[in-house]
Design an enzyme around this catalytic site. Structure first.
Site, mmCIF file in Angstrom:
data_model
loop_
_atom_site.group_PDB
_atom_site.id
_atom_site.type_symbol
_atom_site.label_atom_id
_atom_site.label_comp_id
_atom_site.label_asym_id
_atom_site.label_seq_id
_atom_site.Cartn_x
_atom_site.Cartn_y
_atom_site.Cartn_z
ATOM 1 N N HIS A 1 -3.740 -17.361 -4.736
ATOM 2 C CA HIS A 1 -4.654 -16.544 -3.920
ATOM 3 C C HIS A 1 -5.930 -17.289 -3.527
ATOM 4 O O HIS A 1 -6.740 -16.743 -2.795
ATOM 5 C CB HIS A 1 -4.995 -15.282 -4.702
ATOM 6 C CG HIS A 1 -5.761 -15.602 -5.960
ATOM 7 N ND1 HIS A 1 -5.184 -16.302 -7.015
ATOM 8 C CD2 HIS A 1 -7.048 -15.376 -6.314
ATOM 9 C CE1 HIS A 1 -6.096 -16.468 -7.960
ATOM 10 N NE2 HIS A 1 -7.237 -15.923 -7.558
ATOM 11 N N ASP A 2 -6.145 -18.489 -4.063
ATOM 12 C CA ASP A 2 -7.352 -19.257 -3.733
ATOM 13 C C ASP A 2 -7.057 -20.428 -2.807
ATOM 14 O O ASP A 2 -7.961 -21.203 -2.495
ATOM 15 C CB ASP A 2 -7.975 -19.844 -5.014
ATOM 16 C CG ASP A 2 -8.517 -18.776 -5.933
ATOM 17 O OD1 ASP A 2 -8.944 -17.719 -5.431
ATOM 18 O OD2 ASP A 2 -8.520 -19.003 -7.162
ATOM 19 N N GLU B 1 -7.065 -21.211 -16.264
ATOM 20 C CA GLU B 1 -7.466 -21.872 -15.027
ATOM 21 C C GLU B 1 -8.499 -22.930 -15.386
ATOM 22 O O GLU B 1 -9.625 -22.619 -15.769
ATOM 23 C CB GLU B 1 -8.067 -20.846 -14.058
ATOM 24 C CG GLU B 1 -8.304 -21.445 -12.686
ATOM 25 C CD GLU B 1 -9.266 -20.639 -11.829
ATOM 26 O OE1 GLU B 1 -9.173 -20.738 -10.599
ATOM 27 O OE2 GLU B 1 -10.135 -19.925 -12.384
ATOM 28 N N ASP C 1 -8.917 -16.503 -16.261
ATOM 29 C CA ASP C 1 -9.663 -16.962 -15.097
ATOM 30 C C ASP C 1 -10.849 -17.837 -15.515
ATOM 31 O O ASP C 1 -11.550 -17.509 -16.481
ATOM 32 C CB ASP C 1 -10.175 -15.714 -14.358
ATOM 33 C CG ASP C 1 -10.949 -16.043 -13.109
ATOM 34 O OD1 ASP C 1 -10.315 -16.380 -12.103
ATOM 35 O OD2 ASP C 1 -12.203 -15.982 -13.143
ATOM 36 N N ASP D 1 -4.090 3.884 2.729
ATOM 37 C CA ASP D 1 -5.537 3.617 2.877
ATOM 38 C C ASP D 1 -5.795 2.149 3.218
ATOM 39 O O ASP D 1 -6.945 1.704 3.264
ATOM 40 C CB ASP D 1 -6.308 4.031 1.615
ATOM 41 C CG ASP D 1 -5.897 3.230 0.390
ATOM 42 O OD1 ASP D 1 -4.980 2.376 0.491
ATOM 43 O OD2 ASP D 1 -6.494 3.451 -0.686
ATOM 44 N N ASP E 1 -1.748 -1.272 -3.899
ATOM 45 C CA ASP E 1 -2.031 -0.517 -5.123
ATOM 46 C C ASP E 1 -0.873 -0.616 -6.112
ATOM 47 O O ASP E 1 0.174 -1.196 -5.816
ATOM 48 C CB ASP E 1 -2.333 0.951 -4.785
ATOM 49 C CG ASP E 1 -1.336 1.509 -3.778
ATOM 50 O OD1 ASP E 1 -0.125 1.393 -4.048
ATOM 51 O OD2 ASP E 1 -1.760 2.010 -2.711
ATOM 52 N N ASP F 1 0.851 -1.200 0.000
ATOM 53 C CA ASP F 1 0.000 0.000 0.000
ATOM 54 C C ASP F 1 0.884 1.246 0.000
ATOM 55 O O ASP F 1 1.671 1.441 0.922
ATOM 56 C CB ASP F 1 -0.885 -0.046 1.253
ATOM 57 C CG ASP F 1 -1.694 1.229 1.429
ATOM 58 O OD1 ASP F 1 -1.870 1.966 0.427
ATOM 59 O OD2 ASP F 1 -2.147 1.492 2.562
ATOM 60 N N ASN G 1 -0.253 4.506 -0.163
ATOM 61 C CA ASN G 1 -0.828 5.769 0.303
ATOM 62 C C ASN G 1 -1.587 5.665 1.626
ATOM 63 O O ASN G 1 -2.359 6.556 1.986
ATOM 64 C CB ASN G 1 -1.743 6.372 -0.770
ATOM 65 C CG ASN G 1 -2.910 5.444 -1.085
ATOM 66 O OD1 ASN G 1 -2.938 4.293 -0.625
ATOM 67 N ND2 ASN G 1 -3.881 5.926 -1.842
ATOM 68 N N ASP H 1 -4.383 -10.813 -15.491
ATOM 69 C CA ASP H 1 -5.357 -11.838 -15.094
ATOM 70 C C ASP H 1 -6.697 -11.378 -15.647
ATOM 71 O O ASP H 1 -7.202 -10.320 -15.277
ATOM 72 C CB ASP H 1 -5.397 -11.914 -13.560
ATOM 73 C CG ASP H 1 -6.071 -13.179 -13.050
ATOM 74 O OD1 ASP H 1 -6.939 -13.734 -13.752
ATOM 75 O OD2 ASP H 1 -5.733 -13.598 -11.929
HETATM 76 C C1 GLC Z 1 -11.030 -17.990 -10.068
HETATM 77 C C2 GLC Z 1 -10.194 -17.040 -9.248
HETATM 78 C C3 GLC Z 1 -10.906 -16.780 -7.959
HETATM 79 C C4 GLC Z 1 -12.232 -16.152 -8.274
HETATM 80 C C5 GLC Z 1 -13.049 -16.991 -9.266
HETATM 81 C C6 GLC Z 1 -14.154 -16.196 -9.855
HETATM 82 O O1 GLC Z 1 -11.185 -19.217 -9.473
HETATM 83 O O2 GLC Z 1 -8.913 -17.543 -9.081
HETATM 84 O O3 GLC Z 1 -10.163 -15.971 -7.100
HETATM 85 O O4 GLC Z 1 -12.982 -16.003 -7.098
HETATM 86 O O5 GLC Z 1 -12.266 -17.421 -10.360
HETATM 87 O O6 GLC Z 1 -13.671 -15.235 -10.745
HETATM 88 CA CA CA Z 2 -3.473 2.144 -1.288
#
Ligand code: GLC
Ligand code: CA
Length: 563
Positions: free
Chosen positions: A331-332, A256, A199, A25, A29, A21, A23, A98
């Site tokens: 991230h999942d 994916e 995705d 908040d 970013d 981050d 700034n 992405d």
């Molecule tokens: C993919 C992404 C996930 C998202 C889902 C819906 O699985 O990796 O983070 O919630 O698609 O877009």
């Molecule tokens: Ca920020």
């Protein structure tokens, strides 16, 4: 061996809201990312995959796009983006976007128009159906709990959403939709981006007629992934996207694609298919789940033999025919060291061992932010500290069904996507150096010990180990292109494989647990000299390779020249 830059690369994934981050908040970013590019360059990665940064109301952290050609205001402006791309290119790094083509946000102007009336020209941009017997059109369950159908009172019809109700699925049967999406992909390519992670791309086609799925249990909704995963027409659509748009650029693409094994993956990535370069497969991500998809929450112990079987199958089937994307975290998913290693007593050696495993396989290795410093899962006590829409929906559904709080929270602690989404731990100052303000999701309280600044200072850190793995990839072609072969298929503790290219062979020895098993190197391997390329322990004095006692989570990679 058909060399390509994207086979030789190492990808680093950034989840922007949690990266840095700039700034105060509390939200990561683009300027934050720019400020950390030198750190990434030092690490040695050369492709950066940035999770969605498009304009979005953020019900699913950017995976709900309301304008494909604008930047989320929390993340910055298009000028910031252009600078980010420039700064990456200046450092010899590439940017992989992405892109969410399966659905948009419910705030996308297309959907706002689409829902406004049945005869709106954009009605067919999405999937609308009348209800059936006073309920939804069919019994399919969404990835994020409940029905895939949402009744819209405005026109008294249902729209389909495989994910949350704020993510209506686009109608890929409408050629106008396809044209618009192609145009938009082209627009980003003209800006100079170097690739895409597509995705949920396996889901853009749904079973014709939206038939009910078998429902022996008679439940309200059922998991029906076969009805909307990897259907034949997905390939036609991807080939069109490839031939009409992607083909004209030197880029890297990864899709994916859950719900398939390597044979079917070849339909996406097989040489000559003209579709994608790689896909993310999910078989190993369900090793610790009672069943696939939303069965992920029912945690079961995983075992090494299954992991070997799955990975070996992918390695063998794709060799010379396609290309793997190798990962243990994103991230999942929960944090890899907490899930497949040991974050309590052996955090450092087990994180290094897992890194060795991924980086020595055939395929492109993916590092998820924080993995290179061994960040771990979190266990917030209260559901109020969680932000992930999937987690919150799961919690509510289970509470409604009377499941005890502790049981739900135990599953969340193991599997919530927020495990991977806590802010990046940069140093041991306030909020781990991620922000000067109030972070959108709490920082993991172990940031005093686990942070990038101390990892960079410590030559024995996980960070420096990654750096070395990446550097080795640049020095030895066998790491990129060598053919994989599994040894000891039945051993429940040690994972050993070789990689062979012409007259070079790698021997990768991984002790996946804390016990100290003996590994007897085969005679033919000991007969010619072995060069130790990397290890997470110092070799022991006077050790005997024909009878090697491995330490907890020990990893070794040897290089051997064959004659
Ligand atoms: C993919 C992404 C996930 C998202 C889902 C819906 O699985 O990796 O983070 O919630 O698609 O877009
Ligand atoms: Ca920020």
């Amino acid at each position: 061996m058909n060399p390509k830059w994207w086979k030789e690369s190492v990808v680093y994934q950034i989840y922007p809201i949690s990266f840095m981050d700039s700034n105060g908040d509390g939200v990561g970013d683009l300027r934050g990312i720019i400020s950390k590019l030198d750190y990434l360059q030092d690490l040695g990665v050369d492709v950066i995959w940035v999770c969605p940064i498009y304009k979005s109301p953020n019900h699913d952290n950017g995976y709900d796009i309301s304008d494909y050609c604008d930047i989320m205001k929390e993340f910055g402006t298009m000028d910031d983006f252009d600078r980010l791309l420039r700064e990456m290119h200046l450092r010899g790094m590439k940017l992989m976007m992405d892109l969410v083509l399966n659905h948009t946000s419910h705030q996308h102007p297309w959907f706002i128009e689409s829902r406004s009336s049945k005869d709106n020209p954009k009605r067919d941009f999405y999937i609308w159906r009348k209800g059936k017997n006073g309920g939804p059109p069919n019994n399919w369950e969404s990835y994020f709990s409940g029905s895939v159908w949402e009744l819209d009172p405005q026109t008294d019809e249902y729209y389909l959403h495989l994910y949350s109700k704020y993510q209506p699925d686009l109608n890929w049967e409408n050629p106008v939709v396809i044209d618009k999406l192609h145009e938009m992909v082209q627009w980003w390519l003209k800006k100079g981006v170097d690739g895409f992670r597509f995705d949920a791309i396996a889901h853009i086609v749904k079973a014709e007629g939206f038939p009910d799925a078998d429902n022996p249990g008679g439940t309200q909704t059922v998991r029906a992934y076969d009805m909307f995963s990897n259907l034949e027409n997905v390939h036609t659509l991807l080939q069109n996207l490839h031939d009409q748009v992607l083909y004209f650029y030197d880029i890297m693409t990864v899709g994916e694609t859950s719900g398939l094994g390597p044979e079917r993956a070849l339909d996406y990535v097989g040489d000559g298919r003209r579709e994608l370069n790689m896909t993310f497969q999910f078989e190993h991500m369900f090793l610790d789940a009672a069943s696939a998809g939303s069965g992920k929450w029912d945690v079961v112990p995983w075992n090494l033999l299954d992991l070997k079987k799955i990975i070996t199958n992918w390695q063998v089937v794709l060799h010379n025919r396609g290309w793997n994307a190798n990962y243990l975290c994103n991230h999942d998913q929960p944090r890899s060291v907490s899930r497949f290693g040991n974050d309590l007593f052996y955090r450092v050696p087990s994180a290094k061992m897992l890194a060795t495993f991924i980086h020595m396989l055939e395929g492109t290795p993916y590092i998820y932010q924080g993995e290179e410093i061994g960040m771990t899962n979190v266990a917030f006590e209260s559901i109020d500290n969680y932000r992930d829409v999937e987690t919150l929906n799961y919690y509510e559904e289970k509470r409604r069904n009377g499941v005890p709080e502790e049981q739900i929270m135990a599953a969340i602690h193991k599997k919530s996507r927020d495990n991977a989404r806590t802010p990046m731990q940069w140093d041991n100052t306030f909020e781990g150096g991620f922000t000067t303000g109030d972070p959108w999701l709490k920082v993991n309280s172990n940031y005093m010990e686990v942070n990038a600044a101390s990892a960079v200072k410590d030559p024995d850190s996980i960070y420096h180990y990654y750096k070395k793995l990446i550097a080795l990839r640049r020095q030895h072609q066998v790491i990129v292109y060598g053919e994989y072969q599994l040894l000891l298929p039945e051993d429940t503790e040690i994972y050993v494989y070789t990689r062979t290219l012409e007259n070079e062979r790698l021997l990768v020895i991984l002790n996946f647990f804390e016990r100290e098993p003996i590994y007897e190197l085969p005679d033919d391997m000991i007969s010619s000299p072995l060069e130790l390329l990397i290890s997470n322990y110092e070799p022991q004095k006077g050790e005997d390779l024909s009878h090697l006692k491995l330490r907890p989570y020990e990893a070794r990679v040897y290089l051997q020249r064959l004659h």
